[in-house]
Write a protein that holds these residues in place. Structure first.
Motif, short mmCIF file in Angstrom:
data_model
loop_
_atom_site.label_atom_id
_atom_site.label_comp_id
_atom_site.label_asym_id
_atom_site.label_seq_id
_atom_site.Cartn_x
_atom_site.Cartn_y
_atom_site.Cartn_z
N LEU A 108 0.97 -1.15 -0.09
CA LEU A 108 0.03 -0.03 0.03
C LEU A 108 1.06 1.29 0.07
O LEU A 108 0.43 2.19 -0.54
CB LEU A 108 -0.85 -0.02 1.46
CG LEU A 108 -1.85 -1.18 1.32
CD1 LEU A 108 -2.71 -1.06 2.61
CD2 LEU A 108 -2.83 -1.08 -0.13
N LEU A 109 2.12 1.38 0.57
CA LEU A 109 2.85 2.35 0.74
C LEU A 109 3.56 2.54 -0.54
O LEU A 109 3.64 3.69 -1.23
CB LEU A 109 3.83 2.27 1.82
CG LEU A 109 3.46 2.23 3.15
CD1 LEU A 109 4.90 1.81 4.13
CD2 LEU A 109 3.32 4.00 3.39
N LYS A 110 3.77 1.54 -1.51
CA LYS A 110 4.68 1.74 -2.60
C LYS A 110 3.57 2.16 -3.74
O LYS A 110 3.84 2.72 -4.61
CB LYS A 110 5.16 0.28 -2.82
CG LYS A 110 5.71 0.18 -4.35
CD LYS A 110 6.43 -1.16 -4.61
CE LYS A 110 5.51 -2.25 -4.91
NZ LYS A 110 4.77 -2.29 -6.02
N ASP A 111 2.41 1.59 -3.65
CA ASP A 111 1.30 1.72 -4.83
C ASP A 111 0.25 2.89 -4.60
O ASP A 111 -0.58 3.16 -5.43
CB ASP A 111 0.61 0.39 -5.03
CG ASP A 111 1.64 -0.63 -5.62
OD1 ASP A 111 2.68 -0.15 -6.10
OD2 ASP A 111 1.29 -1.90 -5.63
N THR A 112 0.33 3.67 -3.36
CA THR A 112 -0.51 4.46 -3.28
C THR A 112 0.08 5.69 -2.58
O THR A 112 1.39 5.38 -2.22
CB THR A 112 -1.84 4.34 -2.29
OG1 THR A 112 -1.17 4.05 -0.89
CG2 THR A 112 -2.39 3.00 -2.80
N ARG A 113 -0.55 6.83 -2.37
CA ARG A 113 0.07 7.98 -1.62
C ARG A 113 -0.51 8.04 -0.46
O ARG A 113 -0.53 9.30 0.12
CB ARG A 113 -0.15 9.51 -2.58
CG ARG A 113 0.81 9.23 -3.72
CD ARG A 113 0.56 10.47 -4.82
NE ARG A 113 -0.78 10.20 -5.39
CZ ARG A 113 -2.08 11.14 -5.35
NH1 ARG A 113 -1.76 12.13 -4.69
NH2 ARG A 113 -3.13 10.76 -5.86
N ALA A 114 -1.40 7.37 0.00
CA ALA A 114 -2.45 7.39 1.02
C ALA A 114 -1.74 7.27 2.51
O ALA A 114 -0.65 6.81 2.64
CB ALA A 114 -3.41 6.19 1.16
#
Length: 167
Positions: free
Chosen positions: A58-64
């Motif tokens: 999630l850290l790698k594939d989003t900016r959230a």
């Protein structure tokens, strides 16, 4: 094992040298990253973060910003010490009686429901959460058990991963 519950990932499926295991995990990772990115979330609630494998995706594939929850204090503390990204906050929580601190764009609950004695209670809790999108996954049974067995894992349990009480 913590308080009579199997916690954390048992074995090395995320770092396995077995080509079948690597292929399956890489496919899972791609699917999670792609699906999470499609919702373009600014905030993610991750239920059952474990050792942080999905958190890293999630850290790698989003900016959230990610609010990660975990049932095990020991696993959460170890993961928090290894994953120090400022976008991640941590909370000790049990899905069945968890009330999130507000709205999240995306709720992620991967490989958790099969560990619950009553998965319907977990689903009821998820339904009550205020989110725009939900991303849930469970092992594809009985295929995953068969593949575990073929890759040489959990022979005495006929391929059943430790802690899986639902199939």
């Amino acid at each position: 094992m913590e308080n009579g519950i199997v916690v954390g990932t048992i074995g090395n499926k995320y770092s396995s040298k077995n080509p079948l295991a690597r292929y399956l995990v890489q496919g899972f990772d791609r699917a999670i990253g792609t699906l999470a990115a499609q919702s373009d979330p600014q905030s993610i609630l991750e239920i059952g973060s474990g050792e942080g494998h999905v958190t890293e995706i999630l850290l790698k594939d989003t900016r959230a910003r990610i609010h990660a929850t975990e049932l095990s204090e020991a696993v959460m503390n170890e993961t928090r010490n290894q994953l120090t990204d400022p976008r991640v906050s941590w909370e000790l929580a049990k899905l069945e009686d968890y009330h999130p601190p507000g709205h999240f764009d995306l709720v992620v609950c991967c490989e958790v429901l099969e560990h619950l004695p009553d998965p319907s209670a977990g689903l009821k809790s998820l339904r009550a959460m205020d989110a725009d999108f939900f991303l849930l996954s469970v092992p594809n049974e009985p295929i995953w058990r068969i593949l575990n067995f073929l890759r040489g894992s959990y022979f005495k349990d006929f391929g059943n991963s430790p802690g899986h009480v639902q199939h």
